[in-house]
Design a protein around this motif. Structure first.
Motif, PDB file in Angstrom:
ATOM      1  N   LEU A  51       0.636  -0.761  -0.074  1.00  0.00           N
ATOM      2  CA  LEU A  51       0.292  -0.170   0.021  1.00  0.00           C
ATOM      3  C   LEU A  51       1.274   1.719  -0.137  1.00  0.00           C
ATOM      4  N   THR A  52       0.745   2.185  -0.693  1.00  0.00           N
ATOM      5  CA  THR A  52       1.237   2.707  -1.066  1.00  0.00           C
ATOM      6  C   THR A  52       1.081   4.339  -1.582  1.00  0.00           C
ATOM      7  N   GLY A  53       1.284   5.446  -1.346  1.00  0.00           N
ATOM      8  CA  GLY A  53       0.703   6.679  -1.999  1.00  0.00           C
ATOM      9  C   GLY A  53       1.147   7.370  -3.049  1.00  0.00           C
ATOM     10  N   ASP A  54      -0.066   8.295  -4.157  1.00  0.00           N
ATOM     11  CA  ASP A  54       0.701   8.782  -5.475  1.00  0.00           C
ATOM     12  C   ASP A  54       0.927  10.635  -5.107  1.00  0.00           C
ATOM     13  N   GLY A  55       2.123  10.857  -5.688  1.00  0.00           N
ATOM     14  CA  GLY A  55       2.319  12.517  -5.021  1.00  0.00           C
ATOM     15  C   GLY A  55       3.215  12.563  -3.555  1.00  0.00           C
ATOM     16  N   ASN A  56       3.319  13.373  -3.037  1.00  0.00           N
ATOM     17  CA  ASN A  56       3.933  13.687  -1.749  1.00  0.00           C
ATOM     18  C   ASN A  56       2.917  13.197  -0.496  1.00  0.00           C
ATOM     19  N   TYR A  57       2.059  12.924  -0.370  1.00  0.00           N
ATOM     20  CA  TYR A  57       1.167  12.662   0.618  1.00  0.00           C
ATOM     21  C   TYR A  57       1.406  10.813   0.580  1.00  0.00           C
ATOM     22  N   TYR A  58       0.961  10.254   1.276  1.00  0.00           N
ATOM     23  CA  TYR A  58       1.165   9.182   1.816  1.00  0.00           C
ATOM     24  C   TYR A  58      -0.598   8.632   1.401  1.00  0.00           C
ATOM     25  N   SER A  59      -1.048   9.739   2.983  1.00  0.00           N
ATOM     26  CA  SER A  59      -2.382   9.638   2.980  1.00  0.00           C
ATOM     27  C   SER A  59      -3.098  11.248   4.008  1.00  0.00           C
ATOM     28  N   SER A  60      -3.357  11.625   3.696  1.00  0.00           N
ATOM     29  CA  SER A  60      -4.358  12.825   5.044  1.00  0.00           C
ATOM     30  C   SER A  60      -5.336  11.909   6.032  1.00  0.00           C
ATOM     31  N   GLY A  61      -5.389  11.330   5.669  1.00  0.00           N
ATOM     32  CA  GLY A  61      -6.533  10.070   6.651  1.00  0.00           C
ATOM     33  C   GLY A  61      -7.848  10.650   5.446  1.00  0.00           C
ATOM     34  N   ASN A  62      -8.858  10.175   6.393  1.00  0.00           N
ATOM     35  CA  ASN A  62     -10.400   9.737   6.434  1.00  0.00           C
ATOM     36  C   ASN A  62     -10.867  12.423   5.785  1.00  0.00           C
ATOM     37  N   ASP A  63     -11.277  11.436   4.645  1.00  0.00           N
ATOM     38  CA  ASP A  63     -11.861  12.953   3.720  1.00  0.00           C
ATOM     39  C   ASP A  63     -13.389  13.052   4.750  1.00  0.00           C
ATOM     40  N   PHE A  64     -12.974  13.826   5.676  1.00  0.00           N
ATOM     41  CA  PHE A  64     -13.920  14.440   6.505  1.00  0.00           C
ATOM     42  C   PHE A  64     -15.071  15.620   5.950  1.00  0.00           C
ATOM     43  N   SER A  65     -14.765  15.828   4.396  1.00  0.00           N
ATOM     44  CA  SER A  65     -15.568  16.827   4.055  1.00  0.00           C
ATOM     45  C   SER A  65     -16.715  17.122   3.873  1.00  0.00           C
ATOM     46  N   PRO A  66     -17.733  17.954   4.132  1.00  0.00           N
ATOM     47  CA  PRO A  66     -19.305  17.885   3.460  1.00  0.00           C
ATOM     48  C   PRO A  66     -19.775  16.586   2.792  1.00  0.00           C
ATOM     49  N   ALA A  67     -18.899  17.116   1.567  1.00  0.00           N
ATOM     50  CA  ALA A  67     -19.533  16.102   0.280  1.00  0.00           C
ATOM     51  C   ALA A  67     -19.169  15.008   0.893  1.00  0.00           C
ATOM     52  N   GLU A  68     -18.432  14.166   1.609  1.00  0.00           N
ATOM     53  CA  GLU A  68     -17.590  12.601   1.887  1.00  0.00           C
ATOM     54  C   GLU A  68     -18.561  12.341   3.031  1.00  0.00           C
ATOM     55  N   TRP A  69     -18.184  13.053   4.387  1.00  0.00           N
ATOM     56  CA  TRP A  69     -18.813  12.793   5.326  1.00  0.00           C
ATOM     57  C   TRP A  69     -19.688  13.160   6.555  1.00  0.00           C
ATOM     58  N   ASP A  70     -20.928  12.237   6.771  1.00  0.00           N
ATOM     59  CA  ASP A  70     -21.764  12.384   8.139  1.00  0.00           C
ATOM     60  C   ASP A  70     -21.521  12.035   9.323  1.00  0.00           C
ATOM     61  N   THR A  71     -20.996  12.376   9.566  1.00  0.00           N
ATOM     62  CA  THR A  71     -20.865  12.184  11.207  1.00  0.00           C
ATOM     63  C   THR A  71     -21.845  12.143  12.403  1.00  0.00           C
ATOM     64  N   LYS A  72     -22.883  12.320  11.905  1.00  0.00           N
ATOM     65  CA  LYS A  72     -24.052  12.269  12.529  1.00  0.00           C
ATOM     66  C   LYS A  72     -24.452  10.230  12.736  1.00  0.00           C
ATOM     67  N   LYS A  73     -24.375  10.151  11.011  1.00  0.00           N
ATOM     68  CA  LYS A  73     -24.624   9.121  10.232  1.00  0.00           C
ATOM     69  C   LYS A  73     -23.610   8.164  11.070  1.00  0.00           C
ATOM     70  N   ALA A  74     -22.052   8.361  10.780  1.00  0.00           N
ATOM     71  CA  ALA A  74     -21.336   7.345  11.743  1.00  0.00           C
ATOM     72  C   ALA A  74     -21.589   7.075  13.043  1.00  0.00           C
ATOM     73  N   ALA A  75     -22.042   8.098  13.552  1.00  0.00           N
ATOM     74  CA  ALA A  75     -22.344   7.486  15.305  1.00  0.00           C
ATOM     75  C   ALA A  75     -23.653   5.981  15.270  1.00  0.00           C
ATOM     76  N   SER A  76     -24.055   6.120  13.608  1.00  0.00           N
ATOM     77  CA  SER A  76     -25.019   4.832  13.885  1.00  0.00           C
ATOM     78  C   SER A  76     -24.655   3.470  14.143  1.00  0.00           C
ATOM     79  N   LYS A  77     -24.626   2.447  14.619  1.00  0.00           N
ATOM     80  CA  LYS A  77     -24.802   1.294  15.135  1.00  0.00           C
ATOM     81  C   LYS A  77     -24.909   0.593  14.273  1.00  0.00           C
TER      82      LYS A  77
END
Length: 252
Positions: A51-77
């Motif tokens: 597993l490796t990354g392209d460019g200057n970053y391996y990875s900045s982690g989860n994309d928490f931008s609104p278009a990709e992430w719903d924190t309330k939804k992630a709280a659901s079991k």
């Protein structure tokens, strides 16, 4: 914005290709990574999975931008989070897992490295866990794997206080096995894995089955499930939701 896979020799390569967003991991990318890990695990002629990354970053982690992430939804079991499926696959993977960290590794991309069998990094890499900034906590078994790999104080510095671990210190403490100059990283990494490929496949896989066999896997599944339960509670808190929103809404 995707994950590219290819086979070279007896190695199955998984490369994050979202360089415009520092290889931030989206749900689509998790689906692709998980499918790739399944394919790599079942491939009969390969011994290693990189597993490796392209460019200057391996990875900045989860994309928490609104278009990709719903924190309330992630709280659901009742919702399966992409990264939890990724963690299970890393724990169960039967091939030799190699983390080729070409640049900074943050959050989930950093904690999952401790589930791999061998890590090398660029001298421009560093490891950073923004848990206290976002109001979240350890995942991917980090509550156990990082203290074991780094020592308690250094690991807690990362997880509790948001300290960074640079490539030099990562080598000193044994978290990574080698550090390559950034401008030589790609070639040196390929040369290294080509050397590994000359070793006896049956022996390598048998050794991994002992080092990270059923007892280790069962233990890690329990640890990661406990961490996930805690993460769901944190995602459900107003403080965490506010912190994630304030940090990532500005990038909308």
């Amino acid at each position: 914005m995707s994950v590219r896979t290819y086979i070279r020799g007896s190695t199955y390569w998984i490369r994050y290709e979202n360089a415009k967003k520092a290889n931030a991991l989206t749900e689509k990318m998790y689906d692709q990574i998980n499918s790739a890990l399944d394919e790599a695990n079942e491939h009969k002629q390969t011994t290693f999975t990189v597993l490796t990354g392209d460019g200057n970053y391996y990875s900045s982690g989860n994309d928490f931008s609104p278009a990709e992430w719903d924190t309330k939804k992630a709280a659901s079991k009742d919702v399966e989070i992409g990264f939890s499926r990724w963690v299970r696959r890393l724990i169960d993977h039967e091939k030799i897992l190699l983390g080729f960290v070409n640049g900074p590794a943050m959050g989930m991309s950093a904690t999952t490295l401790a589930l791999m069998d061998y890590i090398v990094c660029s001298d421009k890499a560093f490891f950073y866990l923004p848990f206290p900034i976002l109001g979240v906590g350890p995942e991917a078994g980090a509550s156990v794997t990082l203290p074991a790999a780094l020592g308690v104080s250094r690991a807690n510095g990362l997880m509790l206080f948001g300290e960074r671990l640079d490539s030099t210190d990562a080598l000193k403490c044994g978290f990574v096995g080698k550090v390559f100059p950034h401008d030589e990283f790609e070639n040196r990494s390929v040369e290294m894995v080509e050397g590994f490929e000359k070793l006896p496949r049956h022996s390598l896989l048998a050794s991994k089955s002992l080092i990270r066999g059923p007892v280790w896997r069962e233990k890690m599944r329990g640890i990661t499930e406990t961490e996930l339960e805690t993460l769901r509670k944190l995602f459900g808190s107003e403080e965490t939701q506010k912190r994630i929103e304030e940090r990532f809404m500005k990038n909308k």
